[in-house]
Design an enzyme around this catalytic site. Sequence first.
Site, mmCIF file in Angstrom:
data_model
loop_
_atom_site.group_PDB
_atom_site.id
_atom_site.type_symbol
_atom_site.label_atom_id
_atom_site.label_comp_id
_atom_site.label_asym_id
_atom_site.label_seq_id
_atom_site.Cartn_x
_atom_site.Cartn_y
_atom_site.Cartn_z
ATOM 1 N N LEU A 83 12.623 -2.798 1.493
ATOM 2 C CA LEU A 83 13.898 -2.909 0.788
ATOM 3 C C LEU A 83 14.092 -4.284 0.170
ATOM 4 C CD1 LEU A 83 16.233 -0.747 3.078
ATOM 5 C CD2 LEU A 83 15.255 -0.139 0.851
ATOM 6 N N GLY A 118 7.172 -1.917 -2.419
ATOM 7 C CA GLY A 118 6.697 -0.552 -2.542
ATOM 8 C C GLY A 118 7.476 0.207 -3.598
ATOM 9 N N ARG A 119 8.554 0.837 -3.161
ATOM 10 C CA ARG A 119 9.251 1.779 -4.038
ATOM 11 C C ARG A 119 9.784 1.146 -5.318
ATOM 12 N NH1 ARG A 119 12.610 3.848 0.957
ATOM 13 N NH2 ARG A 119 12.119 1.676 1.487
ATOM 14 N N GLN A 179 -6.325 -1.421 1.549
ATOM 15 C CA GLN A 179 -5.895 -1.217 2.925
ATOM 16 C C GLN A 179 -6.849 -0.204 3.548
ATOM 17 O OE1 GLN A 179 -2.370 1.130 4.127
ATOM 18 N NE2 GLN A 179 -1.665 -0.683 5.221
ATOM 19 N N ALA A 199 -3.464 3.457 1.975
ATOM 20 C CA ALA A 199 -4.264 3.579 3.196
ATOM 21 C C ALA A 199 -5.519 4.382 2.843
ATOM 22 C CB ALA A 199 -3.460 4.302 4.271
ATOM 23 N N ARG A 258 -1.812 -5.510 8.745
ATOM 24 C CA ARG A 258 -0.429 -5.007 8.726
ATOM 25 C C ARG A 258 -0.076 -4.491 10.105
ATOM 26 N NH1 ARG A 258 3.000 -1.302 4.458
ATOM 27 N NH2 ARG A 258 3.349 -3.386 3.625
ATOM 28 N N CYS A 269 0.390 5.557 -0.235
ATOM 29 C CA CYS A 269 -0.363 6.806 -0.369
ATOM 30 C C CYS A 269 0.098 7.548 -1.599
ATOM 31 C CB CYS A 269 -0.136 7.703 0.845
ATOM 32 S SG CYS A 269 -0.903 7.089 2.324
ATOM 33 N N TYR A 323 -0.205 4.720 13.208
ATOM 34 C CA TYR A 323 -1.553 5.231 13.000
ATOM 35 C C TYR A 323 -2.468 4.655 14.092
ATOM 36 C CZ TYR A 323 0.590 7.037 8.819
ATOM 37 O OH TYR A 323 1.422 7.718 7.979
ATOM 38 N N PRO A 370 0.834 -1.215 0.000
ATOM 39 C CA PRO A 370 0.000 0.000 0.000
ATOM 40 C C PRO A 370 0.865 1.259 0.000
ATOM 41 C CG PRO A 370 -0.024 -1.071 2.163
ATOM 42 C CD PRO A 370 0.668 -2.009 1.228
HETATM 43 C C1 LIG Z 1 5.052 6.793 -1.306
HETATM 44 C C2 LIG Z 1 4.811 5.816 -0.196
HETATM 45 C C3 LIG Z 1 3.567 5.751 0.406
HETATM 46 C C4 LIG Z 1 3.315 4.798 1.410
HETATM 47 N N1 LIG Z 1 2.047 4.688 1.915
HETATM 48 C C5 LIG Z 1 1.741 3.651 2.735
HETATM 49 C C6 LIG Z 1 0.399 3.358 3.096
HETATM 50 O O1 LIG Z 1 -0.542 4.004 2.637
HETATM 51 N N2 LIG Z 1 0.178 2.319 3.936
HETATM 52 C C7 LIG Z 1 1.199 1.547 4.423
HETATM 53 O O2 LIG Z 1 0.938 0.622 5.184
HETATM 54 N N3 LIG Z 1 2.476 1.784 4.062
HETATM 55 C C8 LIG Z 1 2.766 2.781 3.218
HETATM 56 N N4 LIG Z 1 4.053 2.957 2.777
HETATM 57 C C9 LIG Z 1 5.062 1.956 3.157
HETATM 58 C C10 LIG Z 1 5.166 0.884 2.073
HETATM 59 O O3 LIG Z 1 3.968 0.147 1.929
HETATM 60 C C11 LIG Z 1 6.317 -0.084 2.370
HETATM 61 O O4 LIG Z 1 6.002 -0.787 3.551
HETATM 62 C C12 LIG Z 1 7.650 0.633 2.529
HETATM 63 O O5 LIG Z 1 7.828 1.578 1.482
HETATM 64 C C13 LIG Z 1 8.825 -0.332 2.526
HETATM 65 O O6 LIG Z 1 8.838 -1.101 1.339
HETATM 66 P P1 LIG Z 1 9.811 -0.732 0.082
HETATM 67 O O7 LIG Z 1 11.222 -0.698 0.598
HETATM 68 O O8 LIG Z 1 9.558 -1.862 -0.893
HETATM 69 O O9 LIG Z 1 9.368 0.587 -0.462
HETATM 70 C C14 LIG Z 1 4.337 3.922 1.819
HETATM 71 C C15 LIG Z 1 5.601 4.036 1.237
HETATM 72 C C16 LIG Z 1 5.841 4.926 0.230
HETATM 73 C C17 LIG Z 1 7.185 4.969 -0.425
#
Ligand SMILES: Cc1cc2nc3c(=O)[nH]c(=O)nc-3n(C[C@H](O)[C@H](O)[C@H](O)COP(=O)(O)O)c2cc1C
Length: 356
Positions: free
Chosen positions: A302, A324-325, A101, A59, A231, A25, A183, A23
């Site tokens: 990561l 995510g990223r 989510q 979210a 989560r 945002c 949260y 997820p």
């Molecule tokens: C732009 C952005 C928005 C995010 N929004 C949420 C969210 O809405 N809900 C959530 O649980 N985590 C959110 N995260 C966390 C990601 O879901 C993820 O857990 C975190 O980026 C680590 O994973 P990654 O290294 O693959 O990016 C967000 C991360 C990023 C980069």
Amino acid sequence: MSVLFTPVRLRDLEMRNRIWVSPMCEYSCEQQDGLANDWHLVHLGSRAVGGAGLVMTEATAVTPEGRISQYDLGIWSDAHAEALRPTTRFIEAHGAAPAIQIAHAGRKASTERPWAGGKPVDASGGGWTPAGPSALPYAPGYPEPHAYTTAEVRGVIDAFAAAAARAARVGFRAVEVHAAHGYLVHEFLSPLTNQRTDEYGGDFDGRTRLAIDVTRAVRESFPRELPVIVRISASEYVEGGWDLDDSVELACRLKALGVDLIDCSSGGNLPQQQVRAYPGYQVPFARAIRERAGVATGAVGLITAPEQAEAIVASGEADVVLMGRELLRDPYWPLHAARTLRAEVEWPKQYLRAKP
Ligand SMILES: Cc1cc2nc3c(=O)[nH]c(=O)nc-3n(C[C@H](O)[C@H](O)[C@H](O)COP(=O)(O)O)c2cc1C
């Protein structure tokens, strides 16, 4: 033979592989409306076309005051749910499972978008007073939150349940309760942010009661044949705070309520947290909770390389990976990873002439 690209099943939902879109945002609704628009359709839709097994929304707030910013998605009315229908339809049509989510931002609500600075916004800027378990601001410069009354807490539980029911009606095939990242639900879990004296505070049973009640209500209002995910932040990295042992115990209780998978993140509740992030740094949480609570887990954080993702699921550290990223950098990551791992996957017919 790739394990990452073998299907995974939760209840009656079969997903084509173990790569899930985490997820994220997008802060891309029109100011204050909370409605999904073309951005959400194209952003989430692209990741279904890119080959992910499950695509999760950001979210999505169960009440207006549960938004992080004025630009977040909401699902507090039927109109909000309907605005998400084109997105679920498109994701499903392209072979991925649409998931949502559902969230409440608690005391961290009402902030600017990150690219506008991310600072708290008060009523003069269209914001609102956030609410949490206790009247403790997140950090200096943050407002003192309203401490929810017991009756208001019950209202939040009902809002989560109503959101899950709406989500099912518009085609979401899985729902994730956001109980991580500082949260609302996480704030109740932690002894450092929950100083309540009613039944939603105090000892472990009291502090976990909101997570338990929300999850039970969501499980009851979401179709029995479809999965519910939670989560959590498996540690908050602060002495005396919520930790892995607490998470294992909570995971056992959530499993008993019918939760199908624990999505294992960490941190976010306290600004003084000491996080050491490195590739796959949260995988040990997913592994420990999977082993000790006997529940399916998702690893996140990561995870960027195909071999890394493959090793996590092949070794049994987690059942799925959430990304995510890296999926922002490359929506077609699953299609590329399949090639690296020599897994045969279906490409979108429209793109077949480009299949290597
Ligand atoms: C732009 C952005 C928005 C995010 N929004 C949420 C969210 O809405 N809900 C959530 O649980 N985590 C959110 N995260 C966390 C990601 O879901 C993820 O857990 C975190 O980026 C680590 O994973 P990654 O290294 O693959 O990016 C967000 C991360 C990023 C980069």
